[in-house]
Motif scaffolding. Sequence first.
Motif: not given
Ligand SMILES: Nc1ncnc2c1ncn2[C@@H]1O[C@H](COP(=O)(O)OP(=O)(O)OP(=O)(O)O)[C@@H](O)[C@H]1O
Length: 651
Positions: A375, A379, A562, A565
């Motif tokens: 998480t 992604k 996340r 951030r």
């Molecule tokens: N390369 C990046 N640059 C800046 N911020 C990023 C980057 N990758 C992720 N983030 C930050 O991290 C947060 C989470 O990313 P994201 O929603 O893509 O993760 P995820 O793997 O889809 O999480 P989940 O499995 O919980 O849905 C984003 O809202 C963003 O704020």
Amino acid sequence: MYDSPLAIQSFAEFSEREKQLLVCWDDYLTKKKVPSGLRSLISSSWKRCERMRVSPLQTQVQVVSDQYDLLQKKVENKLLLEVAMPFMEEIFLHFPTEKIISAVLTDACGVIIEIKANQKSLSTAESHTFFQGADWTEGSAGTNAIGTALATGQPTQVFGAEHFCWAWHPWVCSAVPIRDPLTNKILGILDISGEKGLVLAHDLYYLVSQVGKIEHNLTLHLTQENALTLQTLTDSMGDPFVVIDVNGTVKRSNVPAKMMLDLKEESILFNILEWAADPLEWRERLSNIFEEKLRSRNGTAWVAKFYPYKIAGKLFGSMVLFKKEWSQRIQTSVGHVARFHFSDLVTQHPSMLNLIEVAKKAAFSDQTVLITGETGTGKEVLAQAIHNHGSRREGPFVAVNCGAIPEELLASELFGYEKGAFTGANRQGKKGKFLLADKGTILLDEIGDLPLKVQTYLLRVLEERMVHPLGRERPIPVDVRVIAATHKDLEQELRKGNFREDLYFRLKVIHFQLPPLRRRKQDLPLLVDRMVAQLTKGKRKPSVDPAAMRVLEAYHWPGNLRELRNVLDRALFYAENRIGLEHLPKEIVEQARDREAVWIMSSWKEKREPLDEREKLLWALEATRWNITQTARILNVSRMTVYRWMKRYGL
Ligand SMILES: Nc1ncnc2c1ncn2[C@@H]1O[C@H](COP(=O)(O)OP(=O)(O)OP(=O)(O)O)[C@@H](O)[C@H]1O
């Protein structure tokens, strides 16, 4: 036989008892029968020792820890050590100065992790393997106060020949288990051991009262730590969370609550949000769990779930968790537009660079993509970048959180329905997310949560490139590129029967596995720089202190990007023109320091070159940011010694 925790009741019986016990010990070992003059707690322990094949003639115990393992143990038992040390010092002050006597603390496995004694006692203790790293469980040392207290969970005194091994017959020891105030689990043992003649000088009951104070202080620490953990946890949650008192005054709030609801501590929750129901009414309901709908100032619809906050049965207020209404939650990207590009994926990590290269190529194909990773690893960010890079970039990007939609509505949300398809349906009918994403990309986030029935529908859509809205006879052709994402291990879900094998293979035509942040630590400075720039949006960008950066690099980031951030968001909330250690959550700072300390020790180990005293001191001081207590702990010396060495080496 009587079963007092005390070995002898009065000093008058000392020599008589001493002789009696020696006869008992001799009888037991030579005639193999349990002597009648023995406390049953001792005879039971002797039987255990026999079963464990402890040799009554052994003179040493097992030493389980080298310097590195010992440090690990100290790190694991940091709180126990911190709380128990002042009491050990106090006990030590009561010791008769010229006598052989020591106070020790063990961990929950009976391994000594701290010892307090005068020089003479230390040398004697040394010759009996009564030092840090030694294992004093019954299996290693036979009957003794530490091991027997651990085995029985009771305060225990063991005198002279009550010790199963003859080598400890000159001693008397008293030990009391220290328990975790919350779980009641034994955390360690506090023990006083000394010459037999001191049996009454160190009263077992004095030790019991000291342990009572230690447990009380542990409760205070744990309460404080819980509050800190709660703050860090709630800050990294992503959803707003507040604690209110019975009047609705906000007593604690996480960063998302401050940012998204514009809530400040001490404001009255019921006055600042637009509630569907009359707030006055449900103030009365705080002692129950309930939900309420509301709107924040920017018009977002939320559902607030209230959980009573009670301590010892008394109602103090409520813990309130806010979730966006699911209709707003399922669509994670705003207005069907993808914001992120490959240029946002800053990295120097070889496997990430390779992944980006392949993903750029994949962006120009229409093949289904599966993105997995813990998480918060990015992604959805990667999915958006793929969409924005390829030929569909002018089309919509529709992201659906499959885990957030109630199961009974999922099929109609994804594939839509005709007007009047079912009771409660929208009169006009509804265009499903697949049709909304026509000519563009659909991201099926949390695909691992898709119910089996909907998996079957999805497979059909992928095979036929047609959707069947509910209540419509003829399917509609759809031109959508599908990207699926999940933090779950789909192969495991497959084995459990929760995921269809054919769908899995259909989805993972192109598969990207995003590494967790802790495996791409070299990217941290880059990511921090980029995120701080994004978060401050053109305003003056604060710098990050090197000390704060080192802590960020050492932390293990379970919530990945996340969490990073959110931590930066929180730091920026408090910081002016520089982000320092004081702006980072305390828990992160402490965990990072502990990890770094262990790392320092392991690198000593790897180096295998003997470091001189000054070098070691410097390394440890550096590792702990010149924290004397922690330095003393790493080097396994007293704080006074650290000060002395610092003076000696002019540091
Ligand atoms: N390369 C990046 N640059 C800046 N911020 C990023 C980057 N990758 C992720 N983030 C930050 O991290 C947060 C989470 O990313 P994201 O929603 O893509 O993760 P995820 O793997 O889809 O999480 P989940 O499995 O919980 O849905 C984003 O809202 C963003 O704020």
